[in-house]
Design an enzyme around this catalytic site. Structure first.
Site, short mmCIF file in Angstrom:
data_model
loop_
_atom_site.label_atom_id
_atom_site.label_comp_id
_atom_site.label_asym_id
_atom_site.label_seq_id
_atom_site.Cartn_x
_atom_site.Cartn_y
_atom_site.Cartn_z
N HIS A 283 0.73 -1.16 -0.09
CA HIS A 283 0.11 0.08 -0.13
C HIS A 283 0.80 1.15 0.08
CE1 HIS A 283 -3.43 -2.75 0.19
NE2 HIS A 283 -2.80 -3.35 1.34
N ARG B 99 -5.72 15.55 1.44
CA ARG B 99 -4.41 16.07 1.54
C ARG B 99 -3.68 16.63 0.21
NH1 ARG B 99 -3.61 10.87 2.34
NH2 ARG B 99 -2.39 9.89 0.79
C1 MV4 Z 1 -9.33 -2.33 -2.32
C2 MV4 Z 1 -8.89 -2.95 -3.46
C3 MV4 Z 1 -9.92 -4.02 -3.90
N1 MV4 Z 1 -11.22 -4.20 -3.26
N2 MV4 Z 1 -10.71 -2.43 -1.92
C4 MV4 Z 1 -5.41 -0.30 -1.44
C5 MV4 Z 1 -5.12 1.12 -0.90
C6 MV4 Z 1 -6.48 1.92 -0.53
N3 MV4 Z 1 -6.61 3.04 -0.59
C7 MV4 Z 1 -7.48 0.92 -0.92
N4 MV4 Z 1 -6.84 -0.21 -1.72
C8 MV4 Z 1 -7.47 -1.05 -2.01
N5 MV4 Z 1 -8.77 -1.33 -1.77
C9 MV4 Z 1 -11.40 -3.48 -2.47
N6 MV4 Z 1 -12.92 -3.52 -1.92
C10 MV4 Z 1 -7.85 -3.03 -3.53
C11 MV4 Z 1 -6.85 -1.85 -2.99
C12 MV4 Z 1 -5.64 -1.68 -3.67
C13 MV4 Z 1 -4.67 -2.75 -3.85
C14 MV4 Z 1 -4.90 -3.79 -3.02
C15 MV4 Z 1 -3.70 -4.82 -3.11
C16 MV4 Z 1 -2.69 -4.74 -3.73
C17 MV4 Z 1 -2.40 -3.35 -4.23
C18 MV4 Z 1 -3.15 -2.51 -4.56
C19 MV4 Z 1 -3.07 -1.25 -4.99
C20 MV4 Z 1 -4.03 -0.47 -4.94
C21 MV4 Z 1 -5.44 -0.63 -4.39
#
Ligand code: MV4
Length: 460
Positions: free
Chosen positions: A240, A297
């Site tokens: 993240h 932000r």
């Molecule tokens: C998620 C998702 C898939 N499904 N929520 C990660 C950062 C935060 N702002 C939100 N994020 C995510 N939320 C749902 N319901 C996927 C991400 C995600 C992510 C997850 C695993 C690996 C890399 C990622 C990169 C961007 C967002």
């Protein structure tokens, strides 16, 4: 709101310097704050005056609301810019500034608090008519019996994510692949959220795999105008933390861009949002997008938006805070001029990602057409171990993605940092990666890339 003649920059490092650059351009005086290890740091030298705020650990210096407000008063500052991280999304800081008669260069404490609750944010998006990822509307009551939680989870569907209500940025997230994993994931997520945020409330969301993380930057003024910008593609993240960002996204055409921008602006208007903010969406492979959360932000990756639109976002933050109307051409803010890519250069081992603080014995920054470097670092600077590992941001701009990639590769090659390990070699590998070059990005990119990398290392 009011006169802004002297700004206290409540931050350090790259963003401390970036904010002071905008102040200089506007003819506004700057006040720096510093911790023990930052005495003589670049942001201190850049400022017109500087005040010590405490020992090196952030909790004893850069996170001290009382000391920031006290320094602002002593220095005669009339406004405060929080940068990103530290106190930037702390509603109590924004309120303390307001109570002390200081202009907080950011959204209202109310908007920060509302978006800080990820379930309240989802409700605001729904009121605005913006689709949200299927999930619970409210926090899960912690007295809800397991079988009732399981029934809710069944309705949402698996896989799902348990997310902290006070979380965001992926902190305190837990994947649940089936009903058998639910109660232990809930317990773990609640306890993690409790210790990380002092609030154990959680909610459920369907987990979208294989989607893209696309976000819309916006600015809102105090006269009711909200202007959305060209999207940023931020799918390349590790734990993240974003690694590479770009604008625009290769899969977003003019029509989808206008719809995502309108959805983002509607959310901002619904909550009376002012100053700079970013709406995060997941974009699936059918072109459907879903609201995830709002960041209240200025973000690390704001330069890619600046390069493709020609707008100085930090300067606009200050102008909005002093009550100006946004008179930007809204069409221009949604029409990308070429393509921009940002690589975050961190003081980390490029393979293990272990922090690598220390002295920069060599530091040569690249330049030339289409290259921007946002950094506070210089030769002989010592990266302290107390803060995040960002050494600088390398941003490349070109007429199209291919030219931006070529310029980024050239700039990475000529960026020489010795004395510490950095993520420059990682970026060079990613830029050579065929999946990266094809633009077929998703939130699973880094896993796939790491697997390809390990396979390549085996045959060697
Ligand atoms: C998620 C998702 C898939 N499904 N929520 C990660 C950062 C935060 N702002 C939100 N994020 C995510 N939320 C749902 N319901 C996927 C991400 C995600 C992510 C997850 C695993 C690996 C890399 C990622 C990169 C961007 C967002």
């Amino acid at each position: 709101m009011g006169h802004v003649t002297k700004i206290l920059v409540a931050n350090r490092g790259e963003i401390g310097v970036r904010v002071m650059r905008a102040c200089r351009d506007l003819g506004i005086a700057t006040v720096a704050v510093y911790s023990d290890c930052d005495r003589g740091a670049p942001h201190v030298r850049y400022a017109d005056e500087a005040f010590h705020v405490g020992p090196s650990p952030p909790a004893e210096s850069y996170l001290r609301i009382d000391r920031m407000v006290d320094v602002a008063r002593r220095a005669g500052a009339d406004a405060v810019h929080p940068g990103y991280g530290f106190l930037a999304e702390n509603e109590h800081f924004a309120a303390a500034c307001r109570d002390a008669g200081l202009t907080f260069i950011g959204p209202s404490p109310e908007a920060i608090a509302l978006m800080g609750s990820k379930t309240a944010a989802r409700q605001a998006a729904t009121r605005a008519g913006t689709p949200v990822v299927p999930g619970t509307e409210s926090p899960l009551p912690d007295t809800l019996p397991d079988h009732e939680v399981a029934a809710i989870a069944d309705r949402i569907g698996y896989p799902l994510l348990v997310k902290a209500v006070a979380g965001g940025g992926g902190k305190g997230m837990r994947t649940v692949n089936g009903a058998e994993e639910l109660s232990s994931a809930l317990r773990a997520a609640r306890s993690e959220a409790g210790s990380a945020f002092g609030e154990s409330a959680v909610y459920l969301e369907r987990k979208l795999t294989g989607a893209r993380h696309v976000e819309i930057q916006l600015l809102g003024d105090h006269h009711g105008t909200v202007v959305p910008f060209v999207e940023r593609e931020c799918s390349i993240q590790r734990r993240h933390q974003k690694v590479i960002e770009e604008a625009p996204s290769v899969v977003v055409n003019g029509d989808l861009r206008r719809r995502m921008a309108a959805a983002a602006a509607a959310v901002a208007r619904t909550v009376g949002y002012t100053n700079a903010g970013t709406i995060e969406f997941l974009l699936d492979d059918r072109g459907e997008f879903y609201f995830l959360e709002m960041n209240t932000r200025l973000q690390v990756e704001h330069p890619v938006t600046e390069l493709v639109t020609g707008v100085d976002l930090v300067q606009w933050q200050v102008r909005i805070a002093r009550g100006e109307r946004i008179d930007l051409d809204a069409e221009r803010c949604l029409a990308p001029r070429g393509h921009a890519i940002e690589c975050r250069i961190n003081a980390e081992d490029p393979r293990t990602f272990a922090p690598s603080p220390g002295r920069l014995t060599t530091f040569h920054v690249p330049g030339g057409p289409g290259v921007r470097v946002d950094t506070h670092a210089y030769e002989d600077y010592v990266i302290p171990p107390h803060y995040d590992s960002l050494v600088g941001k390398l941003i490349a701009h070109g007429r199209d993605r291919a030219e931006a990639i070529a310029r980024m590769e050239r700039a990475l090659e000529f960026f020489v940092i010795e004395g510490i390990r950095t993520t420059i070699p990682l970026h060079r590998e990613i830029l050579r990666d065929p999946v990266y070059r094809s633009g077929r990005l998703s939130t699973r990119f880094m896993e796939g890339f790491q697997a390809r990398r390990e396979k390549a290392a085996e045959v060697e």
